[in-house]
Design an enzyme around this catalytic site. Structure first.
Site, short mmCIF file in Angstrom:
data_model
loop_
_atom_site.label_atom_id
_atom_site.label_comp_id
_atom_site.label_asym_id
_atom_site.label_seq_id
_atom_site.Cartn_x
_atom_site.Cartn_y
_atom_site.Cartn_z
N GLN A 43 8.21 26.53 2.22
CA GLN A 43 8.48 25.55 1.48
C GLN A 43 9.87 25.88 1.79
O GLN A 43 10.26 24.53 2.46
CB GLN A 43 8.96 25.96 0.15
N GLU A 68 13.04 15.77 -3.30
CA GLU A 68 12.79 16.52 -4.72
C GLU A 68 14.58 16.20 -5.72
O GLU A 68 13.93 16.05 -6.70
CB GLU A 68 12.62 18.07 -4.64
N ASN A 107 7.98 -4.33 3.19
CA ASN A 107 6.32 -3.35 3.38
C ASN A 107 5.49 -4.23 4.86
O ASN A 107 5.31 -3.26 5.62
CB ASN A 107 6.32 -4.48 2.26
N PHE A 148 7.02 19.05 -3.80
CA PHE A 148 6.35 19.46 -2.60
C PHE A 148 6.45 20.18 -2.62
O PHE A 148 6.66 21.63 -2.24
CB PHE A 148 7.07 17.64 -1.81
N HIS A 204 0.84 -0.98 -0.56
CA HIS A 204 0.11 0.31 -0.38
C HIS A 204 1.07 1.09 -0.10
O HIS A 204 2.00 1.08 1.07
CB HIS A 204 -0.72 -0.05 1.55
#
Length: 269
Positions: free
Chosen positions: A259, A243, A139, A250, A108
């Site tokens: 930011q 980034e 996971n 973002f 997920h």
């Protein structure tokens, strides 16, 4: 609502513009040097999350969602994995069985555990557009530990804005290394990343972010069995560093000064 993921960054809401919470701070957009007209990427606004889906890879580029205390309840995990019927009919159909015996989990991005208020909300996280192939040790281990940490904070009176995805080619699952599964329909990312902004519950989040200190977490984890036994803090970096690795921008709805304060935060270990 659908659109290309290379759209311009969303701007902050105004009196005549209402955005869902999962898009309120701006959706991860391509940085100016990486703009493309990739028609295989498709943007879907869903009640549980927003997904930028890559039809050529059979997985999301990223998923964006918001988490608050009202999202958490006692609904059981539904485990009703299924194809995403909201995607265009001409996209290759990704089924739950495409992951069977692949050595990778149906991992997920927006967690099942973040949507336990109702059975319907929990079921919404089990569409295959919300899954990426993840090494089981990732996971079920360090990735899950970070999910649990976020929920523990929300239960204490915080709210969170979250983004997650993968990049790169090739992971190491329980059957060894692979770049694709399902006869090439589903790409296996080499790295799995997440960006999380945690702040106290309250109103006017956009305005408060310009003044209040917040907890910012960014992680970049190898999609590999080799992460077993590591903690999520081992894989932290700044949002600005992430980034550069992902080519995404973002928090694009926030003023540049905000930011910079959020994205240049360097974690201490």
């Amino acid at each position: 609502m659908a659109d290309s993921c290379s759209r311009k960054p969303l701007v902050a809401p105004t009196s005549d513009q209402t955005l869902p919470l999962q898009a309120y701070l701006g959706l991860p957009s391509r940085q100016s040097g990486n703009l493309s007209n990739d028609s295989s990427e498709y943007l879907l606004y869903k009640p549980a999350f927003v997904v930028c889906y890559q039809s050529a890879k059979g997985i999301a580029r990223w998923v964006s969602w918001h988490l608050q205390k009202s999202d958490l309840g006692t609904a059981d995990r539904q485990d009703d994995f299924r194809p995403d019927e909201d995607l265009p009919r001409n996209f290759p159909l990704i089924k739950p069985t495409d992951y069977t015996n692949s050595g990778f989990d149906r991992g997920h991005l927006c967690p099942s555990g973040d949507r336990t208020a109702t059975q319907t909300a929990n079921s919404a996280t089990f569409v295959m557009s919300n899954m990426i192939p993840q090494a089981p040790s990732l996971n079920r281990g360090v990735w899950n530990d970070l999910e649990e940490y976020c929920r523990s904070k929300v239960k204490l009176g915080y709210e969170a804005y979250l983004y997650a995805g993968g990049y790169g080619a090739g992971g190491k699952g329980s059957n060894g290394s692979a770049t694709t599964i399902a006869k090439g329909k589903v790409s296996v990312p080499g790295r799995c990343w997440k960006v999380i902004l945690i702040m106290p519950e309250g109103e006017n989040d956009y305005g408060r972010l310009e003044k209040e200190s917040v907890e910012v977490i960014a992680v970049d984890m190898p999609n590999s069995q080799d992460v077993a036994g590591t903690g999520w803090r081992r894989w932290q970096l700044s949002v600005r560093q992430l980034e550069g690795l992902t080519g995404l921008d973002f928090f694009s709805a926030l003023p540049r000064s905000t930011q910079d304060r959020i994205e240049n935060h360097t974690p201490t270990f």
